[in-house]
Each structure stands twice: as C-alpha cells, then as structure tokens.
Design a protein around this motif. Structure first.
Motif, short mmCIF file in Angstrom:
data_model
loop_
_atom_site.label_atom_id
_atom_site.label_comp_id
_atom_site.label_asym_id
_atom_site.label_seq_id
_atom_site.Cartn_x
_atom_site.Cartn_y
_atom_site.Cartn_z
N VAL A 67 17.00 5.23 -8.12
CA VAL A 67 15.54 5.01 -8.24
C VAL A 67 15.05 5.54 -6.97
O VAL A 67 15.31 4.98 -5.86
N VAL A 68 14.12 6.17 -7.21
CA VAL A 68 13.62 7.07 -6.00
C VAL A 68 11.97 6.63 -5.80
O VAL A 68 11.22 6.31 -6.71
N ILE A 69 11.72 6.31 -4.53
CA ILE A 69 10.54 5.75 -4.09
C ILE A 69 9.95 6.96 -3.26
O ILE A 69 10.51 7.12 -2.18
N LEU A 70 8.69 7.38 -3.37
CA LEU A 70 7.95 8.18 -2.32
C LEU A 70 6.92 7.38 -1.71
O LEU A 70 6.21 6.68 -2.25
N SER A 71 7.08 7.53 -0.35
CA SER A 71 6.40 6.59 0.52
C SER A 71 5.89 7.23 1.75
O SER A 71 6.74 8.19 2.37
N ASP A 72 4.61 6.91 2.12
CA ASP A 72 4.41 7.57 3.37
C ASP A 72 4.77 6.48 4.59
O ASP A 72 4.24 7.01 5.61
N ALA A 73 5.14 5.51 4.30
CA ALA A 73 5.75 4.58 5.36
C ALA A 73 7.24 4.05 5.09
O ALA A 73 7.57 2.96 4.39
N PRO A 74 7.98 5.12 5.05
CA PRO A 74 9.62 4.60 4.49
C PRO A 74 10.30 3.31 5.02
O PRO A 74 10.74 2.34 4.26
N SER A 75 9.99 3.12 6.35
CA SER A 75 10.73 1.79 6.79
C SER A 75 9.89 0.60 6.33
O SER A 75 10.70 -0.43 6.20
N ALA A 76 8.67 0.55 6.23
CA ALA A 76 7.84 -0.39 5.67
C ALA A 76 8.43 -0.69 4.19
O ALA A 76 8.62 -2.04 3.78
N PRO B 274 0.93 -1.30 0.15
CA PRO B 274 -0.08 -0.02 0.15
C PRO B 274 0.78 1.21 0.03
O PRO B 274 0.30 2.32 -0.40
N ASN B 275 2.20 1.11 0.32
CA ASN B 275 3.00 2.28 0.19
C ASN B 275 3.99 2.40 -0.79
O ASN B 275 4.09 1.38 -1.47
N GLY B 276 4.72 3.45 -0.96
CA GLY B 276 5.43 3.54 -2.04
C GLY B 276 4.99 3.64 -3.56
O GLY B 276 5.55 2.86 -4.24
N ARG B 277 3.69 4.21 -3.75
CA ARG B 277 3.01 3.97 -4.90
C ARG B 277 3.70 4.81 -6.13
O ARG B 277 3.40 4.71 -7.32
N PHE C 187 -0.92 1.98 -8.46
CA PHE C 187 -2.16 2.11 -7.94
C PHE C 187 -2.47 0.48 -7.07
O PHE C 187 -2.77 -0.43 -7.88
N SER C 188 -2.63 0.36 -5.76
CA SER C 188 -3.12 -0.86 -5.27
C SER C 188 -4.41 -1.00 -5.39
O SER C 188 -5.31 0.03 -5.19
N VAL C 189 -5.02 -2.07 -5.58
CA VAL C 189 -6.36 -2.56 -5.52
C VAL C 189 -6.53 -3.65 -4.54
O VAL C 189 -5.85 -4.25 -4.09
#
Length: 218
Positions: free
Chosen positions: A159-168, A145-148, A216-218
């Motif tokens: 490679v850059v990943i934007l995430s609202d839960a970086p550790s996970a 669900p993160n790193g979308r 996009f997670s479904v």
C-alpha cells in the motif's frame, strides 16, 4: 472522508502509465468477442489521442493496446476467480499491453496462470490483504492532514501513501498498528482536490487491478 476507485493497474490519479516496458506487439486472439473488438475499434472520442499523448504511443500502438487489453481481460477475470483468496492482483506488461501478469501467494498456481495465457508472479500478500491494509490506513489517516493519497500498488505488493510529511505519516500508521512491511510512504507534494464540476471524461486505464483512495481532510 475517503473515496475509493477500482481501476484497471497501479493507481492512476491522472492518466499515467505505470508499466512501460518495450516488447513486440501481440495480435488479437480469435477468442475475443466480436462486439468487444468492435468497441475497441470504435473507442470513445479522444481516447486514442489521449493514449498517444500520455503514453507516448503512435496511433497504431494505441489501437493495438486497446485490442490487447480486450483480449486479455477475460483471462484476468478467469484467473481471478480460480485463484480466489490467493489472487494478488494483476497488471499489463509492455507498452501495448502485450502480456498479462497475474500475482498469486502460492507458487503452485504458476502453471495454471501460464496455461491460461498469463505470466505468473509470486507475492507475499493477497489483494484482499492489501485491501484490508488500505482500509486500516484510511481509518488511521482520516483526520491526519498528510498522506491524503493512498493506493494499492500490486506490482510492489504494498500500500503506497503519498505524503508531504513522511515521518509524521509513518508515526500515525505505526501508532494505529498497521503492518509497516505492507506500507510504503513516498514523499510527495500532491494536493488532490475534488472536481465536482467535471463533465464527461470517459476514462481509460493502463493496467488491470488496483485500489486507490484519496482522502480529503475537513
């Protein structure tokens, strides 16, 4: 699912400038085909205004930027072909795109990059390697669900990943065996969503090469 777009520099999810270093404007070269210059002088409606708004340019600077991009685009294409598997990506430098930076994994390529009209930079990973890393990241995060938002940043050669839960997100990437040195996870609250009803929207781009994928997670 993952959507990948090839764009001309760093990932542009909204119209954003990634390279804004001040330098004097560069005049267009006679080598630019007349048809290309004509197209730049008559850009799609709203393009100059958008460049002025989002990059903080005057109208003259926006026109100069488009002309410089038209002048440098064939240089980038030629060097991309010549460098082949050593090509590490490229981007425009300067607020009006007055110079082209071309990355390579081999320092021996620098003289020919300069001779062709670019500025050379040596990097550790080729663009092909970074593309492979993006594919690995896409697969690893396909149900996460993160790193979308993830993209190749050719300027940092990662490679850059934007995430609202970086550790996970880092845990998932490491568990998948993705090279952690080639990946940078950035804390972000970005929540991308598809705009299926978007009409028109002819894009402009602020760089040369980059890869961007939005999952996009479904």
């Amino acid at each position: 699912m993952s959507r990948r777009h090839v764009i001309t520099t760093g990932c542009v999810l909204a119209i954003t400038a990634l390279t804004l270093t001040a330098a004097p404007a560069v005049a267009t070269s006679p080598a630019v085909h007349a048809s290309a210059v004509l197209g730049v002088r008559q850009p799609p409606p709203g393009m100059l205004e958008a460049l002025q708004r989002d990059l903080g340019l005057t109208r003259e600077q926006a026109q100069t930027r488009l002309l410089n991009e038209a002048r440098l685009r064939p240089v980038e294409a030629k060097l991309r072909r010549r460098l082949g598997s050593r090509f590490g990506g490229s981007w425009y430098a300067g607020i009006t795109a007055q110079s082209l930076v071309v990355a390579t994994t081999d320092s021996a390529d620098i003289p020919q990059i300069v001779a062709a009209g670019g500025r050379g930079e040596v990097v550790s990973r080729s663009l092909a390697e970074l593309d492979t890393t993006v594919e690995q990241v896409d697969a690893a995060l396909s149900t996460h669900p993160n790193g979308r938002v993830r993209y190749v940043d050719v300027k940092t050669n990662k490679v850059v990943i934007l995430s609202d839960a970086p550790s996970a997100t880092r845990d998932v990437i490491e568990a998948a065996g993705v090279n952690p040195v080639a990946v940078r996870v950035v804390p972000s609250d970005e929540q991308p969503r598809p705009l299926s009803d978007l009409q028109g929207g002819a894009p402009y781009y602020v760089g040369v090469t980059s890869r961007c994928s939005v999952g996009f997670s479904v």
